[in-house]
Design an enzyme around this catalytic site. Structure first.
Site, PDB file in Angstrom:
ATOM      1  N   PHE A 150       1.313  10.652 -19.273  1.00  0.00           N
ATOM      2  CA  PHE A 150       0.021  10.635 -19.961  1.00  0.00           C
ATOM      3  C   PHE A 150      -0.892   9.524 -19.480  1.00  0.00           C
ATOM      4  O   PHE A 150      -2.117   9.602 -19.623  1.00  0.00           O
ATOM      5  CB  PHE A 150       0.229  10.495 -21.477  1.00  0.00           C
ATOM      6  N   LYS A 174       2.478  20.105 -13.665  1.00  0.00           N
ATOM      7  CA  LYS A 174       2.729  20.132 -15.114  1.00  0.00           C
ATOM      8  C   LYS A 174       2.271  18.765 -15.634  1.00  0.00           C
ATOM      9  O   LYS A 174       3.019  17.784 -15.579  1.00  0.00           O
ATOM     10  CB  LYS A 174       4.229  20.353 -15.371  1.00  0.00           C
ATOM     11  N   CYS A 282       1.955   1.573 -15.762  1.00  0.00           N
ATOM     12  CA  CYS A 282       3.304   1.296 -15.258  1.00  0.00           C
ATOM     13  C   CYS A 282       3.325   0.005 -14.447  1.00  0.00           C
ATOM     14  O   CYS A 282       4.376  -0.538 -14.176  1.00  0.00           O
ATOM     15  CB  CYS A 282       3.792   2.451 -14.406  1.00  0.00           C
TER      16      CYS A 282
END
Ligand code: NAD
Length: 497
Positions: A150, A174, A282
């Protein structure tokens, strides 16, 4: 009113119905703004079948024609950057400038992939044996799946998709079901750029869709980015099913501050890298490792800066937006109490920060914890929110050992004016991406992105040279054009002469 957000199959929005769907929120208002279709296995099969037939044609489309599509896509992406940024802010919550920044970093990978005619060049050796030539070629894999998280709904797909497509593959993306709309704008741009139907497909969904992609016989490779437990699962399942997999996982990024560093610059960097995008990066810094005696001084400077940050709706020119969901906000906030109970000092509690936004938004202000030790959950867990922990150490060696003992190895940074110490650090640290006075060392597109240890499962990193290799298979051809000198029987192993 909520919008239905559906798949993109055969170069257009999916016309079928869905049995399952999920809520999509505007994190700044807390309202549900969309319902995203969650694909079942049959819908994934339909998407992969479309991609498989497109892949055959696309792989045989000339490099010139493929490159023209890449350049057209690059222009469209640059022109529509603001639309994509607005879609990201509306579903993810990050501030508009940050959302535009992630599109720009994705654009760099598109620009890298525009060089595909050069990047796919093979080698040629003439006359390796008498009148025998050898050359290498790289060919597309077929259908590849990209499964994204996300926190970067445009940039992370763009780490993989342009390289895979330029190399001649068809991609089934995806995206995260939490902020699915940016991927559909990107799909629209590919279509406008002239990419044939089926070469880029978007399937929305959750574990059901991921599992089907991981077992589908026509999916050759999977690029995954997400949390470490899911990355490990995707790597193990995908490779067990014979696929090529690169699975990038979570992180706990440390910033090591040596006593000789310029503490004002360090404080700026720590605030930017700790709280940008509400810590949902991240590569965010979550552990600030201060080599004494600098901690007290540094904390005072960081605290001063934190008080000036404007938290609020990302469309209102704030510094930091909300967290992605209420559940995630509550989980991150729970670490503040966990830290205090474990003995950390809560220097700044983000729950008290003033907010320029709706009361129902998923807010949590920047939080600073001091005297954090490696045993505390605030240190061992990836919090993925605006919580910065200060760990005090007595020496460079103690700081280095702490970083190297951590199971994650995504990014790290050293702040110092001592070139020898920095050089030692880059050599000794067990982390994939290292910054020297750079807090978020995300490599540019011509280098590859990837961590070590529990931050990446697989052999190849994203984009750059690794990306080209990951999305192609090598072939070596040994060739001769027969003439009478090649005649005669000889059953021995071929020797070069
Ligand atoms: P996540 O692991 O929850 O989800 C990632 C993807 O996996 C999504 O598409 C999701 O739909 C799917 N997924 C979720 N649960 C699944 C399951 N049980 N089985 C199969 N698929 C599943 O991650 P997230 O919360 O979306 O993203 C944040 C995480 O991603 C953080 O851990 C962050 O560090 C990591 N991340 C890593 C990098 C990197 O480069 N290493 C980059 C960005 C984000």
């Amino acid at each position: 009113m909520t919008t239905r957000i559906t798949h993109w199959i055969d170069g257009k929005p999916y016309g079928g119905t869905t049995e399952r769907s999920g809520d999509v929120f505007d994190p700044a208002t807390g309202q549900v703004t969309g319902r995203v279709d969650l694909a079942d296995a049959a819908t994934v099969d339909q998407a992969v079948a479309s991609a498989a037939s497109a892949a055959e044609v696309w792989a045989n489309t000339s490099l010139t024609a493929r490159t023209r599509v890449m350049f057209a896509f690059r222009e469209l992406l640059a022109a529509r950057k603001d639309d994509i940024a607005a879609a990201i802010t509306a579903e993810h919550g990050k501030v508009l400038s940050d959302a535009a920044g992630e599109v720009s970093r994705g654009l760099e990978v598109v620009e890298f992939a525009c060089g595909i005619p050069h990047l796919l060049k093979g080698d040629f050796s003439e006359n390796v044996s008498t009148k025998v030539d050898v050359y290498s070629i790289r060919q597309a894999l077929g259908v590849v799946a990209v499964i994204s998280p996300f926190n970067f709904p445009a940039m992370v797909p763009l780490w993989f998709v342009p390289v895979a497509i330029a190399a001649g593959n068809a991609v089934v993306l995806k995206p995260s079901e939490k902020d699915p709309s940016a991927s559909l704008l990107i799909a629209q741009l590919w279509a406008e750029a002239g990419l044939p139907e089926g070469v880029f497909t978007v399937v929305h969904g959750d574990k059901v869709a991921v599992d089907r992609l991981l077992e589908h016989p026509d999916v050759a490779a999977v690029s995954f980015v997400g949390s470490t437990p899911i990355a490990r699962y995707v790597y193990e399942t995908g490779t067990r099913n014979g696929k090529r997999v690169q699975a990038l996982g979570g992180a706990k990024n440390h910033m090591l501050v040596l006593p000789d560093a310029d503490l004002d610059l360090v404080a700026d960097a720590a605030v930017n890298a700790g709280f940008g995008s509400a810590g949902e990066r991240c590569m965010a810094i979550s552990a600030l490792v201060a080599v004494e005696p600098v901690a007290d001084d540094l904390i005072a400077r960081i605290r001063e800066r934190m008080a000036t940050l404007k938290i609020g709706d990302g469309r209102r020119g704030c510094d930091m937006g909300p967290l992605v969901t209420r559940q995630h906000r509550d989980k991150v906030a729970s670490y503040i109490d966990a830290g205090r109970e474990a003995g950390a000092t809560v220097v700044v509690d983000g729950r008290g920060h003033e907010v320029d936004g709706a009361a129902e938004g998923f807010w949590l202000g920047p939080t600073l914890l001091d005297h954090v030790t490696p045993q505390m959950s605030v240190y061992t867990d990836e919090i993925f929110g605006p919580v910065l922990s200060v760990v005090r150490v007595q020496s460079y060696d103690e700081g280095l050992a702490l970083i190297n003992d951590n199971p994650y190895g995504n990014g790290t940074a050293i702040f110092t004016n001592d070139g020898g110490a920095a050089r030692r650090f880059q050599n000794e640290v067990q982390v994939g991406m290292v910054g020297v006075n750079v807090p978020i060392p995300v490599p540019v597109a011509q280098y590859s992105f990837g961590g070590w240890k529990d931050s990446l499962f697989g052999d190849s990193h994203a984009y750059g040279e690794d990306g080209i290799k990951f999305f192609t298979r090598g072939k070596v051809v040994t060739s001769r054009w027969l003439d009478p000198s090649h005649g005669g029987l000889n059953l021995g192993f071929p020797q070069n002469t």
